[in-house]
Structure formats: C-alpha cells, structure tokens
Design an enzyme around this catalytic site. Sequence first.
Site, PDB file in Angstrom:
ATOM      1  N   ARG A   1      95.689 -46.093  38.529  1.00  0.00           N
ATOM      2  CA  ARG A   1      94.471 -46.180  37.713  1.00  0.00           C
ATOM      3  C   ARG A   1      94.597 -47.317  36.703  1.00  0.00           C
ATOM      4  O   ARG A   1      95.685 -47.614  36.199  1.00  0.00           O
ATOM      5  CB  ARG A   1      94.279 -44.858  36.973  1.00  0.00           C
TER       6      ARG A   1
ATOM      7  N   THR B   1      83.099 -47.039  44.693  1.00  0.00           N
ATOM      8  CA  THR B   1      84.316 -46.365  45.151  1.00  0.00           C
ATOM      9  C   THR B   1      84.417 -46.361  46.678  1.00  0.00           C
ATOM     10  O   THR B   1      83.424 -46.467  47.386  1.00  0.00           O
ATOM     11  CB  THR B   1      84.403 -44.935  44.598  1.00  0.00           C
TER      12      THR B   1
END
Length: 573
Positions: A107, A393
């Site tokens: 992340r 995404t």
Amino acid sequence: MRTLLSLSLCCLSLVLPAWGAAEPEAPTGFLSRPEVTAAHYMAATANPHATEAARAVLAEGGSAVDAAIAAQMVLTLTEPQSSGIGGGLFMVFWDNEAGKLVTLDGRETAPASAHPNLFLDKDGHPAGFMDAVVGGRSVGVPGVVAALYEAHQRYGKLPWARLLQPAITLAEQGFEVSPRLAALLARQLNPGLLRPGPARDYFYPGGKPLTAGTRLLNPELATTLRRVAAQGPDGFYRGPVAEAMVAAINRDASHPGGLSLADLADYRPQWRAPVCVPYRQFEVCGMGPPSSGAVTVGQILGLLAVDNVASMAPNGIEFIHRFAQASRLAYADRNHYLADSDFVAVPVEGLLDPAYLAQRRALMPPQRDGGSASAGTFAPMPGPDATEALPSTSHMVMADREGNLLSLTSSIEMGFGSSVMSGGFLLNNQLTDFSRHPGPAGQPAANRVEAGKRPRSSMAPTIVMGPQGHPVLAIGSPGGSRIISYVAQTTMAILDWQMPLAEAMALPRVSHRNDYLALEAGQAWDQVVPALEARGYRVKQVPLNSGVQVIQKTPTGWVGAADPRREGIASGG
C-alpha cells in the site's frame, strides 16, 4: 476451527438449491463468460493482454508471483485507469511448499510532509472529493514496484527482467485501446486529465479522447520499465524516474504535493499476518489492516454463518435482507475502527470474535431494515469516514504448476488516479482514502492523515482454505468500498449455493454500506424492489461494476473465470 467436508466443493457439477417458491423472482444476471479449465496452471486478470503475459510466464515454468509481475506491468499500459506502477497493492499468497499463507502489504504511504489537515481549506472545511483528487497533493508513495520485487525475491523463479519484457514490447510496438478505456475517456471520468500536461497529450491527443481500436504506443513507459528491469526498485525509487516523479507531483499546477526523494527511497513493503475467519467448513483468509477487506468480509460472513443461506433463493428477498443487515453492521465497524495498525490500535480479534458477532447479530431485525447502524464498542475512535467514489482498481488471480495460489488487488484509487503523469504512467490519488477531516480534537479519526501512514483500503484479495488446510478458491474484485460486498456475495454464491464460477460471476450485485440498499442497475428487480421497500429499505438501482476474478481448485486442476462486466479473461494450461 475446521471440520471435515463430506461432499467435495471442488466439483463444478453441483446442483443449485431450490429457489424459494413464495419469493418474487430475482434477476439471473449478465450473460456469463465461459469458465476455463486447465490441468497445471491458470491466470485471470482484468485485461486479455495481461492474462496472456501471465499465461506465457506460467507456461515457461514461472511461479504465480512471476505471472502476477508480468500481468501488473502490462496492466500499467493497457488498463491505466485502474492500476499500475504508480499505485499500490495487496497480495495474498499460498506457499504450497511451505504449506502456509502469507500476505504482502504494498500500500502507498503518506509522505513525511503530510499532516492531518492536508485536505482542509483555509476555513477548516474538508475539500470536496474531486478537488482533493486532482493534483500532486493526493499522491502517496507508490508501492507496486517495491512489493512485486520483494515477492519475487522470495517466490520468483524466472529472471526479473524477463517478467517486464511483455509490457516493454507492448509499450514500444503498441496495443489497441480497449472499449472500456475509450468509454471512460469519452465520459471524462477524471477532469484532471483535461488539464494541460502529459496526461492530456497522451489520452486526449489533439483535444479528443482516444477511441477504441486506436493503436497506442508509450515509449516513455518502455524507457521507465527498461530501467526498472535492469536496476530493480532502485530504477524506480532512485535516479531519473524518481526525480521526474517528485518534480511532477510538487510542481503540479492545481494542488502541489510534498513528496520527496527521501520518501521514495525509504519506502518498504510489509509482510503481515493474514486475517482468517471460519465460515462453514472453510476459512476465508485475506489482508488485514491497513486494508479493511478481510475484517469486513469476515464480519459479514460471520454474522451470516448461522443462517441456512443454501436454502435461500440466490438474490431472493430473504437473502438480500440478511446480507444487507449484516453488511450495515460490518460497515459501521469498518468506518469507525479500521485504519493502519502501525499507527492505530485496531481491534481485529475483537471485531471477529464469535461472542461479539453474536451480540451484533442480535441487532439484525428479522423482517425490517434496521436503519443506520452504530459501531460496536471497543475504544473511542470517532471520526468521519473517507470517501471512496468513482473507484478504479484491478484484481488478478494466479495458480502455478507447483500448487501455489495468488490473489492480488492493485489500484491507483479513482479512475486515472491523481491525473499526474510521469515516466509514462499515472500516479495514484490514494491519500484521499484517508479521512479528509481529522476528527474532533482529543478524539481524532482513526484513518486521519499522518506522515508515513498507509490509508485505509477496501481491497480484499481473498483465498479460501478447505477443511484439509489447502486452498480451494482465490477471489477478489475492484470496486472501491463496495469491493467488500462483491467479494462476500460471490464467495457465498460459490460456497453456499455451489454455483459454477460463470454463474457466480454473472450474478447481479447487491451492496449495503450502512447508507442505503444498492441493487445493480439494469437488472430485472421489478418484483424485488417493492417487497424490500415494504420492509423499510431505501433502495437505489445503481451501477455496481464489479470486476471479480476467481480461480477454483478441482480434483483435476484449476477452473478460472472473469467477471463479464469488464474485459478480463482467464487462461491456463
């Protein structure tokens, strides 16, 4: 806890439970895309070019991680609206040789200059979402390259440079713009792309959006990838590529950022313990904080574990009601507690404790909508939720010859990210996944902006473990904060209703984020909506464009499938 399963759930020729005769008929969903079967290996991604790159790597004897690297590099080029080397990822991986499940956190992190008031205006009010998205201010330190290299160091088999070659070749020789990419550009999904600069020149040549079928080259990305192929992460986080990123972000005309060369050089991915939740005879495992995916999916499944879901009609009234009530409670906890556990004490075990779930289950009215739910009580952590709108995404799943299984979700957040482009790739706007308001003084929001912190995510790459302790399913989806709904619903369709993968992929989506009941637009809900409204629901029919990819273990190998709503395919051998 695991128990023996008397009937193999790997088989696809299973009979669906009888539909409830008294219920209004529910829609049957999209025209499904055929499943793919293979004896030795399988890949499913969001784009045919990426799937083919992964399949070729697996055919050469590459690992599931090798295949994911090749696919992600190609997606940077062919699906730039969704993911790429300018973003971040979460990976769940079954190491068959060691017999264990691991998760990798790639992340993005907030730069050292970030602070809780990053998205407040001069009057102390949170910036609007689109205002926050566009420009360098929203960019977090990208994690994809470092995370994929870290995974390759541990689980790769083919040379690193070999895995980047398919993307380099496509970038230099060109590829055809897909209908989905062209449609998103025509809709002007991200207004930041229309600002003068590299992104507008690339996506809107001559001021007009790229059209489907246009042959598109990206020599600048090819140059970047050649550097990364030769130098590994140093070719990305140091030197000319890093310097160009910092300049593009910090000199942005709309909202300059504060990223430094030190932020890039200091980035490190993190191996973390998986979060696993028992469901029926299985364990459903995924990524823990800073992702909210595994915990929230786990809560939904845990709340419904006492229900005989198999006896309910797929997407019938009773199932939708129970699913919605479990979801509203799970999202209430998610919005209150989930954040980067390196910065905030997240009560993961407490949120998934059976006794706690039993208390929450008592708050699920049997016949009526319970309205907006409050979070359960663990610790005082109030604060506004981050807005996750217009999500992009991408998800992929891989299985290799050695029996390793991978589920990986990657993102640049909103479609086309921050719209800041450098080195031939788009940079993320993941800092908008933090709460834009830091919360009240003395009781700050768990997901407030802090230097070095990772923003909360809803990405939910998932591997389901069978009763013998081996994986039976790898699954995940794009879709912003609704990813959780898509993964939970599709997992239940496969495990409870024992749907063939193609039918589970095409099943109309249902979502409830503790706000309203969302039913997928364009489906035949005519008989269902009035019955739900009679139960007190506020129902909206909205686009629920999941992009689920799934691989299932069978007695003879693997079965793969892709969501028919998008352009993904599965392929194996």
